[in-house]
Design an enzyme around this catalytic site. Sequence first.
Site, PDB file in Angstrom:
ATOM      1  N   GLY A  51       0.894  -1.191  -0.066  1.00 27.20           N
ATOM      2  CA  GLY A  51      -0.047  -0.022  -0.118  1.00 27.20           C
ATOM      3  C   GLY A  51       0.854   1.403   0.032  1.00 27.20           C
ATOM      4  CB  CYS A  78       5.302  -4.223   0.086  1.00 21.43           C
ATOM      5  SG  CYS A  78       6.110  -2.467  -0.073  1.00 21.43           S
ATOM      6  CE1 TYR A  79       1.028   1.099   5.458  1.00 22.85           C
ATOM      7  CE2 TYR A  79      -0.781  -0.604   5.604  1.00 22.85           C
ATOM      8  CZ  TYR A  79      -0.156   0.496   5.972  1.00 22.85           C
ATOM      9  OH  TYR A  79      -0.901   1.208   6.911  1.00 22.85           O
ATOM     10  CG  HIS A 168       5.666  -5.839  -4.705  1.00 22.80           C
ATOM     11  ND1 HIS A 168       4.612  -5.538  -4.094  1.00 22.80           N
ATOM     12  CD2 HIS A 168       6.439  -4.764  -4.204  1.00 22.80           C
ATOM     13  CE1 HIS A 168       4.502  -4.372  -3.561  1.00 22.80           C
ATOM     14  NE2 HIS A 168       5.646  -3.787  -3.327  1.00 22.80           N
ATOM     15  CD  GLU A 170       2.738  -8.325  -5.764  1.00 20.32           C
ATOM     16  OE1 GLU A 170       3.405  -9.378  -4.826  1.00 20.32           O
ATOM     17  OE2 GLU A 170       2.619  -7.020  -5.203  1.00 20.32           O
ATOM     18  CG  ASP A 227      -7.116  -3.663 -23.811  1.00 19.58           C
ATOM     19  OD1 ASP A 227      -6.589  -4.856 -23.901  1.00 19.58           O
ATOM     20  OD2 ASP A 227      -6.434  -2.492 -23.250  1.00 19.58           O
ATOM     21  CE  LYS A 366      -3.061  -4.568 -24.069  1.00 20.74           C
ATOM     22  NZ  LYS A 366      -3.768  -3.330 -23.961  1.00 20.74           N
TER      23      LYS A 366
HETATM   24  P1  XMP Z   1       1.350   3.258 -18.118  1.00 17.83           P
HETATM   25  O1  XMP Z   1       1.689   4.518 -18.778  1.00 17.83           O
HETATM   26  O2  XMP Z   1       0.277   3.556 -16.890  1.00 17.83           O
HETATM   27  O3  XMP Z   1       0.652   2.313 -18.922  1.00 17.83           O
HETATM   28  O4  XMP Z   1       2.540   2.664 -17.295  1.00 17.83           O
HETATM   29  C1  XMP Z   1       0.581   1.012 -18.916  1.00 17.83           C
HETATM   30  C2  XMP Z   1       0.000   0.558 -20.368  1.00 17.83           C
HETATM   31  O5  XMP Z   1      -1.290   1.118 -20.395  1.00 17.83           O
HETATM   32  C3  XMP Z   1      -1.287   1.741 -21.766  1.00 17.83           C
HETATM   33  N1  XMP Z   1      -2.135   2.976 -21.351  1.00 17.83           N
HETATM   34  C4  XMP Z   1      -3.472   3.220 -21.567  1.00 17.83           C
HETATM   35  N2  XMP Z   1      -4.526   2.326 -22.229  1.00 17.83           N
HETATM   36  N3  XMP Z   1      -6.153   4.070 -21.866  1.00 17.83           N
HETATM   37  C5  XMP Z   1      -5.579   2.605 -22.119  1.00 17.83           C
HETATM   38  O6  XMP Z   1      -6.490   1.886 -22.787  1.00 17.83           O
HETATM   39  C6  XMP Z   1      -5.161   4.735 -21.439  1.00 17.83           C
HETATM   40  O7  XMP Z   1      -5.657   6.107 -20.805  1.00 17.83           O
HETATM   41  C7  XMP Z   1      -4.030   4.527 -21.147  1.00 17.83           C
HETATM   42  N4  XMP Z   1      -2.811   5.183 -20.484  1.00 17.83           N
HETATM   43  C8  XMP Z   1      -1.949   4.271 -20.774  1.00 17.83           C
HETATM   44  C9  XMP Z   1       0.088   2.282 -21.999  1.00 17.83           C
HETATM   45  O8  XMP Z   1       0.085   2.442 -23.436  1.00 17.83           O
HETATM   46  C10 XMP Z   1       0.809   1.127 -21.529  1.00 17.83           C
HETATM   47  O9  XMP Z   1       0.726  -0.122 -22.247  1.00 17.83           O
END
Ligand code: XMP
Length: 510
Positions: A51, A78-79, A168, A170, A227, A366
Amino acid sequence: MVILIDFGSQTAHLIARRIKELGVEVKITIPELVMEEIKKAKPRGIIFSGGPASVYAKGAPTIDPEVFKLGIPILGICYGEQLICHLLGGEVNAGFKKEYGPATLNFQFSIFNFQLLKGIPDGITVWMSHGDEVVRVPVGFETMAVTETIPHAVIENKNKKIFGIQFHPEVVHTQFGGQLLENFLKICEITPKKKSLDKESVENLIKDIKDSMGEERAICALSGGVDSSVAALLVHQAIGKNLTSFYIDSGLMREGETDALRKVFSSHYKMDIQIIDAKNEFLKALKGISDPEQKRKAVGKTFIQSFEKLAKRTGAKFLVQGTIYPDVIESAGSKHSVIIKSHHNVGGLPKDMNLMLIEPLRNFYKDEVRQVGKILGLPEEIINRQPFPGPGLAVRIIGEVDERKLNILRQSDKIVQEEIEKHGLAGKLWQAFAVFAGIKTTGVRGDERAYGETIAIRAIEAQDAMSANFAKLPYEVLEKISLRIVTEVSGVNRVVYDITNKPPATMEWE
Ligand code: XMP
């Protein structure tokens, strides 16, 4: 079953997923409800998540100490470890330095009799993400492993079967993390059985969607990413013609994307896709905004306004979204977690929206979404498509978004994609893309001084969106990308490579 207490961890759901993958039921709960849940569920084991708080902070989540008297094995992560020590008379200090990323775990003793680390070799790499640390363990506890900076990386109270770990298990970057969780389950007298997504679970999912939507109409905004494609296909299989799919061209997409998508959807999906040109609305909504969170909200709001217009036209009651679990958690989806960034498909939704949400992938990561896609028979090119953020290139331009910057970024990004593809690297990477850094620097062209833009390259290796390494791309590839960008993209002077892991950096720059 196992109870997982969520103290606001970014990875609570990932812990639950790892436990579920071992075929064991898990119930996530908040610390305030633990005793009630234990009475109801009679778990064989309890896990405390990490956390963001410090145990000494005002309002930091805590737990009824009665939980330690129940004789149920407890694992604090962790926490979770810090809280165990804090509540049982040990001592926690603000860490000498915050630590994010890899550390080497060294055993203190021969772990011959230590069940939690059974089958795990000394010297493995574990993943850290913390500020505070335990400096003294409570009476009855022993320290089983340390790292160079952490004096109590793994602790145990053998009689009470209470364990604490600072790292972590996980995240995929912790070696033998799955083994450690499996060992804990065995301590709880549970026999793990590995389980994965199959055809039957996907059929059940489609049935659930059908049951919850009945004869109502729905709209779905496709982004072209895996997605929203998988979400749309699931709903399409559930309600058929009652689903209308749209693709809103926000003008924030990569080069050639809209045309490619048009082709893919009409040939592969055989679904009726309507393409809406909304470039001007998005640019207008983003005008004058530099703050990343404001940008995400502005894009989200514009998307929702378009959806609402479309919904009115179709008489839809539901909006299908491809929200996946990391989007939910990074937008502070659980009670004690903090906002990392608001994902447009979660954070930007207005409270008075007239559409009900259907998010069939809300509990998936994902790689699981890709697995569902495979089971549904989606072509590889869609399944393995790089993730692309909902707010599009708006969050890859630092500072205000305008057409000039979008053009520079699109051209640079196209070069990155081409070179990564040409060198056969695409399949090894989670993502590779260009960022408009918003910094002008001095250069020299011919004999003239030049003052131009900086493009950053980000290439990442990851298995899920919660942790990642920057990719060690060959220098020749980086050089080729850099050379092509400064030569072919007018206005760019300099190319830099982002060498930061997640955590502490996120994948996207904003
Ligand atoms: P970050 O930048 O949070 O990104 O480490 C993790 C993964 O998520 C994608 N990403 C998004 N996907 N809506 C989405 O559907 C969003 O607003 C969004 N922002 C980040 C990013 O490309 C990476 O693969």
